[in-house]
Write an enzyme that holds these catalytic residues in place. Structure first.
Site, short mmCIF file in Angstrom:
data_model
loop_
_atom_site.label_atom_id
_atom_site.label_comp_id
_atom_site.label_asym_id
_atom_site.label_seq_id
_atom_site.Cartn_x
_atom_site.Cartn_y
_atom_site.Cartn_z
N ASP A 14 38.35 26.00 31.39
CA ASP A 14 38.85 25.16 30.31
C ASP A 14 40.37 25.02 30.34
OD1 ASP A 14 36.30 24.78 29.32
OD2 ASP A 14 36.42 26.45 27.91
N ARG A 94 43.00 35.93 18.04
CA ARG A 94 43.45 34.54 18.07
C ARG A 94 44.74 34.26 17.32
NH1 ARG A 94 40.90 35.18 21.91
NH2 ARG A 94 39.11 33.99 22.61
N ASP A 123 37.25 29.42 17.46
CA ASP A 123 38.61 29.65 17.95
C ASP A 123 39.54 28.47 17.70
OD1 ASP A 123 38.03 32.20 18.66
OD2 ASP A 123 37.62 31.74 20.76
N SER A 172 28.95 33.81 28.70
CA SER A 172 30.33 33.50 28.35
C SER A 172 30.90 34.74 27.65
CB SER A 172 30.34 32.29 27.42
OG SER A 172 31.53 32.27 26.69
#
Ligand code: ARG
Length: 397
Positions: A14, A94, A123, A172
Protein backbone atom coordinates in the site's frame (compact mmCIF):
# COMPACT_ATOMS: atom_id res chain seq x y z
CA UNK A 1 10.62 23.79 -6.92
CA UNK A 2 8.17 20.93 -6.35
CA UNK A 3 6.19 20.69 -3.13
CA UNK A 4 6.71 17.89 -0.65
CA UNK A 5 4.35 15.30 0.78
CA UNK A 6 5.21 13.48 3.98
CA UNK A 7 4.02 9.87 4.01
CA UNK A 8 3.69 7.38 6.88
CA UNK A 9 5.64 4.52 5.30
CA UNK A 10 5.75 0.85 6.31
CA UNK A 11 7.46 -0.50 3.19
CA UNK A 12 4.49 -2.71 2.24
CA UNK A 13 2.45 -2.77 -0.95
CA UNK A 14 0.00 0.00 0.00
CA UNK A 15 2.51 2.62 1.08
CA UNK A 16 4.87 1.77 -1.80
CA UNK A 17 2.06 2.37 -4.29
CA UNK A 18 1.28 5.65 -2.53
CA UNK A 19 4.87 6.90 -3.02
CA UNK A 20 4.64 6.46 -6.80
CA UNK A 21 1.16 7.88 -6.86
CA UNK A 22 2.22 11.06 -5.04
CA UNK A 23 5.19 11.47 -7.37
CA UNK A 24 3.30 10.89 -10.60
CA UNK A 25 -0.26 12.05 -10.13
CA UNK A 26 0.38 14.86 -7.67
CA UNK A 27 3.83 15.79 -8.95
CA UNK A 28 5.12 15.95 -5.36
CA UNK A 29 8.47 15.06 -3.87
CA UNK A 30 7.98 12.39 -1.24
CA UNK A 31 9.47 12.28 2.25
CA UNK A 32 8.81 8.95 3.98
CA UNK A 33 8.58 8.41 7.73
CA UNK A 34 8.76 5.02 9.41
CA UNK A 35 8.03 5.07 13.12
CA UNK A 36 9.44 2.18 15.11
CA UNK A 37 6.89 1.15 17.74
CA UNK A 38 8.44 -2.28 18.14
CA UNK A 39 7.04 -3.91 15.00
CA UNK A 40 10.34 -5.74 14.63
CA UNK A 41 10.88 -4.78 10.97
CA UNK A 42 14.35 -4.37 9.54
CA UNK A 43 14.56 -0.57 9.42
CA UNK A 44 17.55 -0.65 7.06
CA UNK A 45 15.56 -2.65 4.52
CA UNK A 46 12.67 -0.21 4.73
CA UNK A 47 15.03 2.75 4.20
CA UNK A 48 16.51 0.98 1.15
CA UNK A 49 13.02 0.37 -0.25
CA UNK A 50 12.13 4.02 0.18
CA UNK A 51 15.31 5.10 -1.58
CA UNK A 52 14.58 2.75 -4.47
CA UNK A 53 11.16 4.31 -4.87
CA UNK A 54 12.88 7.65 -5.36
CA UNK A 55 11.91 9.46 -2.18
CA UNK A 56 13.93 12.60 -1.49
CA UNK A 57 14.36 11.80 2.18
CA UNK A 58 13.53 8.96 4.56
CA UNK A 59 13.17 9.23 8.31
CA UNK A 60 13.35 6.30 10.65
CA UNK A 61 12.22 7.31 14.13
CA UNK A 62 12.65 5.04 17.12
CA UNK A 63 9.56 5.90 19.19
CA UNK A 64 9.42 2.71 21.25
CA UNK A 65 10.13 4.33 24.60
CA UNK A 66 7.58 7.08 23.95
CA UNK A 67 5.09 4.46 22.80
CA UNK A 68 5.36 2.53 26.04
CA UNK A 69 5.42 5.53 28.39
CA UNK A 70 2.83 7.76 26.73
CA UNK A 71 0.49 5.26 25.13
CA UNK A 72 0.82 1.76 26.63
CA UNK A 73 1.12 2.89 30.26
CA UNK A 74 -2.02 5.07 30.10
CA UNK A 75 -3.79 2.05 28.54
CA UNK A 76 -2.74 -0.13 31.48
CA UNK A 77 -3.99 2.47 33.96
CA UNK A 78 -7.31 2.43 32.08
CA UNK A 79 -7.40 -1.42 31.93
CA UNK A 80 -8.08 -0.66 28.27
CA UNK A 81 -9.97 -3.41 26.45
CA UNK A 82 -12.23 -2.47 23.55
CA UNK A 83 -15.44 -4.52 23.69
CA UNK A 84 -13.93 -6.26 26.73
CA UNK A 85 -11.38 -8.08 24.54
CA UNK A 86 -9.03 -6.03 22.37
CA UNK A 87 -6.09 -4.37 24.13
CA UNK A 88 -5.69 -1.75 21.37
CA UNK A 89 -2.15 -2.36 20.07
CA UNK A 90 -2.82 -0.92 16.61
CA UNK A 91 -5.18 1.77 17.89
CA UNK A 92 -2.57 3.09 20.36
CA UNK A 93 0.23 3.26 17.81
CA UNK A 94 -1.62 5.22 15.13
CA UNK A 95 -1.92 8.59 16.89
CA UNK A 96 1.80 8.46 17.74
CA UNK A 97 2.72 7.72 14.11
CA UNK A 98 0.39 10.49 12.90
CA UNK A 99 1.94 12.98 15.35
CA UNK A 100 5.43 12.12 14.09
CA UNK A 101 4.38 12.55 10.46
CA UNK A 102 2.98 16.01 11.27
CA UNK A 103 6.22 16.94 13.12
CA UNK A 104 8.30 15.98 10.07
CA UNK A 105 5.90 17.80 7.72
CA UNK A 106 6.44 20.99 9.74
CA UNK A 107 10.19 20.52 9.72
CA UNK A 108 10.23 19.83 5.98
CA UNK A 109 7.79 22.62 5.20
CA UNK A 110 5.62 20.13 3.33
CA UNK A 111 2.47 20.82 1.34
CA UNK A 112 0.61 17.62 2.14
CA UNK A 113 0.38 14.64 4.48
CA UNK A 114 -0.24 11.13 3.18
CA UNK A 115 -1.04 7.61 4.37
CA UNK A 116 -1.83 4.26 2.81
CA UNK A 117 -4.97 3.31 4.75
CA UNK A 118 -8.00 1.78 3.10
CA UNK A 119 -11.50 3.14 3.52
CA UNK A 120 -12.71 0.00 5.29
CA UNK A 121 -10.57 0.07 8.38
CA UNK A 122 -10.13 2.06 11.57
CA UNK A 123 -6.66 3.34 10.84
CA UNK A 124 -7.83 6.00 8.35
CA UNK A 125 -9.93 7.47 11.16
CA UNK A 126 -7.04 7.43 13.62
CA UNK A 127 -4.59 8.97 11.14
CA UNK A 128 -6.92 11.63 9.74
CA UNK A 129 -8.33 12.78 13.07
CA UNK A 130 -4.92 12.98 14.78
CA UNK A 131 -3.31 14.71 11.80
CA UNK A 132 -6.11 17.26 11.56
CA UNK A 133 -5.89 18.10 15.23
CA UNK A 134 -2.40 19.55 14.77
CA UNK A 135 -2.17 20.45 11.07
CA UNK A 136 -4.24 22.12 8.35
CA UNK A 137 -2.40 20.40 5.51
CA UNK A 138 -4.44 18.32 3.07
CA UNK A 139 -4.32 14.56 3.64
CA UNK A 140 -3.84 12.39 0.60
CA UNK A 141 -4.98 8.78 1.00
CA UNK A 142 -5.03 7.29 -2.52
CA UNK A 143 -5.88 3.70 -1.63
CA UNK A 144 -9.07 4.87 0.02
CA UNK A 145 -9.88 7.85 -2.16
CA UNK A 146 -9.47 5.94 -5.45
CA UNK A 147 -11.13 2.84 -4.04
CA UNK A 148 -8.07 0.76 -5.04
CA UNK A 149 -8.25 -3.01 -4.71
CA UNK A 150 -5.26 -5.22 -4.10
CA UNK A 151 -5.30 -6.46 -7.70
CA UNK A 152 -5.24 -2.93 -9.09
CA UNK A 153 -2.42 -2.09 -6.68
CA UNK A 154 -0.41 -5.12 -7.78
CA UNK A 155 -0.79 -4.12 -11.44
CA UNK A 156 0.23 -0.56 -10.63
CA UNK A 157 3.22 -1.87 -8.68
CA UNK A 158 4.31 -4.07 -11.57
CA UNK A 159 4.01 -1.21 -14.07
CA UNK A 160 6.20 0.97 -11.87
CA UNK A 161 8.77 -1.67 -11.11
CA UNK A 162 7.88 -1.83 -7.42
CA UNK A 163 9.20 -5.11 -6.05
CA UNK A 164 6.63 -6.87 -3.90
CA UNK A 165 7.19 -10.03 -1.95
CA UNK A 166 5.08 -12.39 -4.05
CA UNK A 167 5.11 -15.28 -1.59
CA UNK A 168 1.39 -15.56 -0.91
CA UNK A 169 0.76 -13.97 2.48
CA UNK A 170 -1.71 -15.98 4.49
CA UNK A 171 -2.78 -13.13 6.75
CA UNK A 172 -2.69 -9.39 7.12
CA UNK A 173 -0.55 -8.55 10.13
CA UNK A 174 0.03 -5.45 12.18
CA UNK A 175 2.29 -5.66 15.18
CA UNK A 176 4.06 -3.59 17.78
CA UNK A 177 5.27 -3.99 21.37
CA UNK A 178 1.71 -4.19 22.72
CA UNK A 179 0.42 -6.91 20.42
CA UNK A 180 0.11 -8.65 17.10
CA UNK A 181 -3.11 -8.37 15.07
CA UNK A 182 -3.89 -11.10 12.57
CA UNK A 183 -6.64 -10.64 10.00
CA UNK A 184 -7.86 -11.93 6.68
CA UNK A 185 -7.29 -15.22 4.87
CA UNK A 186 -9.03 -18.20 6.44
CA UNK A 187 -9.84 -16.08 9.52
CA UNK A 188 -12.57 -14.38 7.50
CA UNK A 189 -14.66 -17.49 8.13
CA UNK A 190 -15.76 -16.56 11.65
CA UNK A 191 -16.52 -20.21 12.54
CA UNK A 192 -13.15 -21.57 11.49
CA UNK A 193 -10.57 -22.02 14.24
CA UNK A 194 -7.39 -20.05 13.59
CA UNK A 195 -4.63 -22.42 12.43
CA UNK A 196 -1.62 -22.80 14.73
CA UNK A 197 0.67 -21.19 12.18
CA UNK A 198 -1.20 -17.89 12.58
CA UNK A 199 0.55 -17.54 15.93
CA UNK A 200 4.13 -16.48 16.39
CA UNK A 201 4.29 -14.94 19.85
CA UNK A 202 2.11 -17.45 21.65
CA UNK A 203 3.11 -21.09 21.84
CA UNK A 204 0.23 -23.44 21.01
CA UNK A 205 1.97 -26.83 21.16
CA UNK A 206 4.28 -28.64 23.59
CA UNK A 207 3.57 -26.23 26.39
CA UNK A 208 5.55 -26.63 29.65
CA UNK A 209 4.13 -29.25 32.03
CA UNK A 210 5.04 -27.16 35.04
CA UNK A 211 3.16 -23.99 35.96
CA UNK A 212 5.13 -20.77 35.67
CA UNK A 213 4.75 -17.78 37.97
CA UNK A 214 5.07 -14.15 37.00
CA UNK A 215 5.35 -11.46 39.64
CA UNK A 216 4.63 -7.88 38.56
CA UNK A 217 5.34 -4.84 40.71
CA UNK A 218 3.32 -1.69 40.05
CA UNK A 219 4.03 1.87 41.14
CA UNK A 220 1.17 4.34 40.79
CA UNK A 221 -0.57 2.19 38.22
CA UNK A 222 2.48 1.48 36.09
CA UNK A 223 4.50 -1.75 36.00
CA UNK A 224 8.09 -1.20 37.14
CA UNK A 225 9.48 -4.67 37.84
CA UNK A 226 8.91 -8.26 36.80
CA UNK A 227 10.03 -11.30 38.78
CA UNK A 228 11.92 -9.07 41.17
CA UNK A 229 13.93 -7.28 38.47
CA UNK A 230 13.53 -3.57 37.81
CA UNK A 231 13.25 -3.29 34.04
CA UNK A 232 13.04 -0.42 31.60
CA UNK A 233 9.54 0.08 30.14
CA UNK A 234 10.47 -1.55 26.81
CA UNK A 235 12.36 -4.46 28.43
CA UNK A 236 9.50 -5.13 30.82
CA UNK A 237 6.92 -5.46 28.04
CA UNK A 238 9.26 -7.63 25.97
CA UNK A 239 10.09 -9.84 28.96
CA UNK A 240 6.42 -10.53 29.72
CA UNK A 241 5.53 -11.06 26.05
CA UNK A 242 8.18 -13.75 25.88
CA UNK A 243 7.52 -15.45 29.19
CA UNK A 244 3.71 -15.48 29.00
CA UNK A 245 3.74 -16.30 25.28
CA UNK A 246 5.83 -19.39 25.99
CA UNK A 247 3.11 -20.55 28.43
CA UNK A 248 0.41 -20.18 25.79
CA UNK A 249 -1.06 -16.95 27.23
CA UNK A 250 -2.48 -14.11 25.15
CA UNK A 251 -4.56 -15.36 22.23
CA UNK A 252 -7.74 -13.36 21.69
CA UNK A 253 -10.37 -14.24 19.07
CA UNK A 254 -13.44 -12.04 18.79
CA UNK A 255 -15.97 -10.25 16.63
CA UNK A 256 -15.19 -6.55 16.65
CA UNK A 257 -17.24 -3.53 15.64
CA UNK A 258 -15.17 -1.25 13.45
CA UNK A 259 -15.74 2.51 13.45
CA UNK A 260 -17.17 2.37 9.92
CA UNK A 261 -19.80 -0.13 11.01
CA UNK A 262 -18.32 -3.36 9.69
CA UNK A 263 -18.24 -6.33 12.05
CA UNK A 264 -14.93 -8.13 11.64
CA UNK A 265 -13.36 -11.26 13.02
CA UNK A 266 -10.13 -10.28 14.76
CA UNK A 267 -7.43 -12.48 16.17
CA UNK A 268 -4.68 -11.13 18.43
CA UNK A 269 -1.59 -12.25 20.26
CA UNK A 270 -1.13 -10.07 23.32
CA UNK A 271 0.71 -11.94 26.12
CA UNK A 272 2.03 -8.88 27.97
CA UNK A 273 -1.19 -6.90 27.59
CA UNK A 274 -3.29 -9.83 28.84
CA UNK A 275 -1.08 -10.32 31.93
CA UNK A 276 -0.61 -6.66 32.76
CA UNK A 277 -4.26 -5.68 32.46
CA UNK A 278 -5.31 -8.72 34.51
CA UNK A 279 -2.73 -7.91 37.20
CA UNK A 280 -3.40 -4.18 37.22
CA UNK A 281 -7.18 -4.47 37.51
CA UNK A 282 -6.76 -7.03 40.29
CA UNK A 283 -4.51 -4.69 42.25
CA UNK A 284 -7.02 -1.86 41.80
CA UNK A 285 -9.65 -4.05 43.45
CA UNK A 286 -7.46 -4.26 46.51
CA UNK A 287 -6.71 -0.57 46.90
CA UNK A 288 -9.68 1.37 45.50
CA UNK A 289 -13.05 1.71 47.22
CA UNK A 290 -16.05 -0.03 45.71
CA UNK A 291 -17.40 3.38 44.70
CA UNK A 292 -14.20 4.26 42.86
CA UNK A 293 -14.15 0.87 41.14
CA UNK A 294 -17.74 1.08 39.95
CA UNK A 295 -17.30 4.52 38.47
CA UNK A 296 -13.85 3.81 37.06
CA UNK A 297 -15.09 0.80 35.12
CA UNK A 298 -17.40 3.17 33.22
CA UNK A 299 -14.53 5.60 32.61
CA UNK A 300 -12.23 2.76 31.52
CA UNK A 301 -14.62 1.45 28.92
CA UNK A 302 -15.25 4.97 27.58
CA UNK A 303 -11.46 5.52 27.38
CA UNK A 304 -10.99 2.33 25.35
CA UNK A 305 -13.87 3.26 23.08
CA UNK A 306 -12.44 6.74 22.39
CA UNK A 307 -8.98 5.39 21.64
CA UNK A 308 -10.30 2.63 19.41
CA UNK A 309 -12.41 5.15 17.53
CA UNK A 310 -9.51 7.45 16.67
CA UNK A 311 -10.36 10.15 19.21
CA UNK A 312 -7.02 10.13 21.06
CA UNK A 313 -6.90 13.93 20.75
CA UNK A 314 -10.44 14.59 21.97
CA UNK A 315 -10.55 16.73 25.15
CA UNK A 316 -12.73 14.07 26.76
CA UNK A 317 -9.81 11.63 26.55
CA UNK A 318 -7.54 13.94 28.51
CA UNK A 319 -10.35 14.71 30.96
CA UNK A 320 -10.70 10.98 31.58
CA UNK A 321 -6.90 10.68 31.89
CA UNK A 322 -6.98 13.22 34.73
CA UNK A 323 -9.56 11.18 36.61
CA UNK A 324 -7.71 7.93 35.92
CA UNK A 325 -4.36 9.39 37.04
CA UNK A 326 -5.93 10.64 40.26
CA UNK A 327 -7.11 7.10 41.04
CA UNK A 328 -3.69 5.58 40.37
CA UNK A 329 -1.85 7.27 43.29
CA UNK A 330 -2.56 4.22 45.48
CA UNK A 331 -2.24 1.56 42.79
CA UNK A 332 1.15 0.36 43.98
CA UNK A 333 1.97 -3.17 45.00
CA UNK A 334 2.79 -6.61 43.68
CA UNK A 335 0.62 -9.15 41.88
CA UNK A 336 1.48 -12.82 41.41
CA UNK A 337 0.18 -14.58 38.29
CA UNK A 338 0.14 -18.29 37.59
CA UNK A 339 0.37 -19.46 33.99
CA UNK A 340 -0.26 -23.00 32.91
CA UNK A 341 -0.90 -24.33 29.39
CA UNK A 342 -2.72 -21.23 28.18
CA UNK A 343 -4.59 -20.40 31.35
CA UNK A 344 -3.87 -17.37 33.46
CA UNK A 345 -4.88 -16.70 37.03
CA UNK A 346 -4.01 -14.14 39.67
CA UNK A 347 -2.96 -16.12 42.73
CA UNK A 348 -1.71 -13.38 45.03
CA UNK A 349 -1.55 -9.64 45.54
CA UNK A 350 -0.20 -7.25 48.17
CA UNK A 351 -0.02 -3.50 48.64
CA UNK A 352 0.85 -0.92 51.29
CA UNK A 353 -2.42 0.78 50.35
CA UNK A 354 -4.53 -2.33 50.69
CA UNK A 355 -8.10 -1.86 51.89
CA UNK A 356 -8.37 -5.58 52.42
CA UNK A 357 -8.38 -6.21 56.15
CA UNK A 358 -7.85 -9.74 57.32
CA UNK A 359 -9.30 -8.89 60.72
CA UNK A 360 -12.54 -7.67 59.18
CA UNK A 361 -12.84 -10.43 56.58
CA UNK A 362 -11.82 -13.49 58.55
CA UNK A 363 -14.31 -16.24 59.38
CA UNK A 364 -11.89 -17.37 62.05
CA UNK A 365 -11.75 -16.18 65.63
CA UNK A 366 -10.48 -12.66 66.29
CA UNK A 367 -12.73 -10.96 63.79
CA UNK A 368 -13.26 -7.29 64.62
CA UNK A 369 -16.43 -7.10 62.48
CA UNK A 370 -19.47 -6.81 64.76
CA UNK A 371 -22.08 -9.00 63.02
CA UNK A 372 -24.85 -7.87 65.31
CA UNK A 373 -24.84 -4.48 63.59
CA UNK A 374 -25.58 -6.16 60.25
CA UNK A 375 -29.23 -6.90 60.99
CA UNK A 376 -30.29 -3.24 60.99
CA UNK A 377 -28.07 -2.42 58.04
CA UNK A 378 -29.66 -5.13 55.92
CA UNK A 379 -33.14 -3.99 56.83
CA UNK A 380 -32.49 -0.44 55.65
CA UNK A 381 -30.48 -1.58 52.63
CA UNK A 382 -33.34 -3.64 51.26
CA UNK A 383 -36.17 -1.37 52.47
CA UNK A 384 -37.19 0.14 49.14
CA UNK A 385 -37.00 -3.16 47.26
CA UNK A 386 -39.12 -4.83 49.92
CA UNK A 387 -41.73 -2.04 49.83
CA UNK A 388 -41.87 -2.06 46.04
CA UNK A 389 -42.42 -5.78 45.98
CA UNK A 390 -45.20 -5.55 48.55
CA UNK A 391 -46.94 -2.93 46.42
CA UNK A 392 -46.59 -5.01 43.27
CA UNK A 393 -48.06 -8.09 44.94
CA UNK A 394 -51.06 -6.03 46.13
CA UNK A 395 -51.61 -4.81 42.56
CA UNK A 396 -51.56 -8.36 41.19
CA UNK A 397 -54.52 -9.43 43.24
N1 ARG B 1 -8.82 -4.35 14.33
C1 ARG B 1 -7.67 -3.78 14.92
C2 ARG B 1 -7.76 -2.28 14.99
O1 ARG B 1 -8.47 -1.69 14.24
C3 ARG B 1 -6.38 -4.25 14.30
C4 ARG B 1 -6.16 -3.97 12.89
C5 ARG B 1 -4.85 -4.54 12.45
N2 ARG B 1 -4.56 -4.45 11.07
C6 ARG B 1 -4.14 -5.48 10.32
N3 ARG B 1 -3.83 -5.24 9.09
N4 ARG B 1 -4.03 -6.69 10.78
O2 ARG B 1 -7.12 -1.67 15.78
Amino acid sequence: MKGKAVLAFSGGLDTSVVVKYLQEKHNLDVVTVTVDVGQGDDQKKIAAKAKKLGVIKHYNLDARDEFVKNFIFPAIKANALYQKKYSLATALARPLIAQKVVDIAKKENAKALAHGCTGKGNDQVRFDVTMRSSSNLPIIAPIRDLNLTRDVELKFAKKHGIKIDTTAKKFSIDQNLWGRAIEGGTLEDAYKEPPDDAFIWVKTKNLPDKAQYLEVKFKEGVPVAADGKNLSPIDLIEYINKKAGSCGIGIVDHIEDRVVGIKSREVYETPAATCLIEAHSDLEKMVLTKHELKFKSVVDSEWAWLVYSGLWEDPLKSDLDMFINATQKRVSGTVKLKMFKGSLRVVGRRSDYSLYSHDLATYGSGSVFDQTLAKGFVEFWGMQSTEANKLQKRGEK
